[in-house]
Design a protein around this motif. Sequence first.
Motif, short mmCIF file in Angstrom:
data_model
loop_
_atom_site.label_atom_id
_atom_site.label_comp_id
_atom_site.label_asym_id
_atom_site.label_seq_id
_atom_site.Cartn_x
_atom_site.Cartn_y
_atom_site.Cartn_z
N UNK A 174 109.99 63.42 43.27
CA UNK A 174 110.79 64.21 42.33
C UNK A 174 111.07 65.60 42.88
N UNK A 175 110.04 66.28 43.36
CA UNK A 175 110.23 67.64 43.86
C UNK A 175 111.02 67.66 45.17
N UNK A 176 110.84 66.65 46.01
CA UNK A 176 111.66 66.57 47.22
C UNK A 176 113.13 66.41 46.86
N UNK A 177 113.40 65.76 45.72
CA UNK A 177 114.78 65.56 45.28
C UNK A 177 115.46 66.81 44.78
N UNK A 178 114.70 67.89 44.62
CA UNK A 178 115.26 69.16 44.16
C UNK A 178 115.68 70.06 45.30
N UNK A 179 115.44 69.65 46.54
CA UNK A 179 115.56 70.54 47.69
C UNK A 179 117.00 70.84 48.10
N UNK A 180 117.94 69.93 47.79
CA UNK A 180 119.29 70.17 48.28
C UNK A 180 120.32 69.52 47.38
N UNK A 181 121.55 70.08 47.33
CA UNK A 181 122.63 69.44 46.58
C UNK A 181 122.95 68.08 47.20
N UNK A 182 123.62 67.23 46.43
CA UNK A 182 123.98 65.90 46.93
C UNK A 182 125.41 65.58 46.53
N UNK A 259 111.54 74.28 50.43
CA UNK A 259 111.59 73.52 51.68
C UNK A 259 110.23 73.52 52.40
N UNK A 260 109.25 74.15 51.78
CA UNK A 260 107.91 74.23 52.37
C UNK A 260 107.08 73.03 51.90
N UNK A 261 106.58 72.20 52.81
CA UNK A 261 105.78 71.03 52.41
C UNK A 261 104.57 71.40 51.57
N UNK A 262 103.98 72.57 51.83
CA UNK A 262 102.81 72.98 51.05
C UNK A 262 103.20 73.26 49.61
N UNK A 263 104.39 73.81 49.39
CA UNK A 263 104.86 74.04 48.02
C UNK A 263 105.07 72.73 47.29
N UNK A 264 105.70 71.78 47.97
CA UNK A 264 105.94 70.46 47.36
C UNK A 264 104.62 69.81 46.99
N UNK A 265 103.65 69.89 47.86
CA UNK A 265 102.34 69.29 47.59
C UNK A 265 101.64 69.98 46.42
N UNK A 266 101.71 71.31 46.38
CA UNK A 266 101.09 72.05 45.28
C UNK A 266 101.72 71.68 43.95
N UNK A 268 103.36 69.01 43.19
CA UNK A 268 103.09 67.60 42.89
C UNK A 268 101.70 67.42 42.31
N UNK A 269 100.71 68.09 42.91
CA UNK A 269 99.34 67.96 42.43
C UNK A 269 99.18 68.56 41.04
N UNK A 270 99.78 69.72 40.82
CA UNK A 270 99.70 70.36 39.50
C UNK A 270 100.37 69.49 38.44
N UNK A 271 101.55 68.97 38.76
CA UNK A 271 102.26 68.12 37.80
C UNK A 271 101.47 66.87 37.47
#
Length: 363
Positions: A174-182, A259-266, A268-271
Motif C-alpha cells: 500500500x505505501x509503495x503504491x503512494x510513491x509516484x503518480x500513475x 522513496x526511503x525504504x526505511x520510511x516505508x518499513x516504519x 508499514x509496521x506502525x499500520x
Amino acid sequence: MKNRVLILGGQGRIGAGVARDLVSHTSMQVVITGRTKKTGPAFAEQLGPRASFMALDLADRSRLEAAIADTDLVIHCTGPFHHRDGTVLKTCIERRVDYLDVSDYRDYTIAALALREQAEAAGVTAIVNSGIFPGISNSMVRQAAEQLDKPEAIHLSYVVQGSGGAGVTVMRTTFLGLKRPFKAWIGGEWQEVKPYTGRQTVQFSQGPGSVYWFDMPESYTLTKTFPVHTVVTKFGVDPDFYNQLTWMAAHWFPDELMHNPETIEFLSQVSHQMTSVTDSFSGIGVRIRAEVLGLKDGQSARRTALLTHENTTAACGIGTGSLAELMLTGEVHKPGVWTVDEALPTPLFEKAMASRGIQILFE
C-alpha cells in the motif's frame, strides 16, 4: 490430473490462505516454502498429510530451479512484487511448468505479459494477478461486460476492513503504491493520476464506502482485454480514519521521505500494529463493486457486480486456490501469459465461486 503444487511464500498470510484452500477443496500435494523455518513446518503439519514444508530462498537459483522442476504448478506468493523480477516465471517456462501468481504491481505485470510468446511456445499456462483484487474482481468485470453488447467504461471500487487479515507485506504494498503518480485510461487516453486523490463514496451491497484513486495492474490490463474508453480503479479502508492517515502520507510527506525504504518499513509496521488492535471492531472483510457501463440493445446500460466477504485474506486464497484447481485438472489450459479475465471463462469462474460458497450479486 496433475497434483503437485509448490507455493512460494506459503508460510506468509496470502500464501497460507492459498494452501488452506487447496488442502480443503482438492486432493493435491501442497509444498509450502519460506526462507526460514519460522512457522512453515508447524503450519504444514497443521494442514495435514498432503502438505509439507521446504526451506527455500528465491535468491538460491539452483535450489529454486530444482524445486520448480519437481512440481506441476508453481504459485508465486512472495510479495511485494515491486521488488520481484521475472526469475520464477522464466524458470517455469524453461522447465515447462505451469505458473500462477498473486502479483499486484503494474510494472511486474507488464514484464510478465511480455513473456507470452515464450510461454506459448513452451506449452506453459501462466496466469498473473490472481487472488481477490486483482483476481476475482477481474472475473466480475468480465461477468458484467458479457451482459452488454458493447462495454464502454469500467469502474472498480475496493474497500478493505482494517488489515483484511493480511500481514505486513500488504501494508508495504500500500505505501509503495503512494510513491509516484500513475497512468489511468480516461476518455480514451492515458492521463496521469496521483494516488489517493479523487475521494468518492460508492454504494456496496452492505452500505457505502469511501475510495480513492490507486494504481492497480487491472487499470492497465483491462484496457487490453475490453474495448473501453475508461478504466477507474479506486481503493479505500474501513474505518475511514485510516484513509485520512494514508492521504496525509501521500500528500504531506516529502517525496524523498516516501522513496526511503526505511520510511516505508516504519509506516508499514506502525499500520500493522494499529490494525491488529482495530480489527476486533472493524472486521477484516472486503467489499468489491465492479461497474461496467455500455450499450445493450442500442440503449445505454449498466451492469454492476457486487461481492462481500468477511475475510479478505481468505477470499484471496479462494481466488487463487480455485484457479489453481482448474489449471491442475486441465479445465483451464491456455499456453501463454495471461491475466485472470483473459484466461478464465465466465462459466468456469461461476462454477469455481459456487464450489467455495462465494456469492456475487448483480444490480
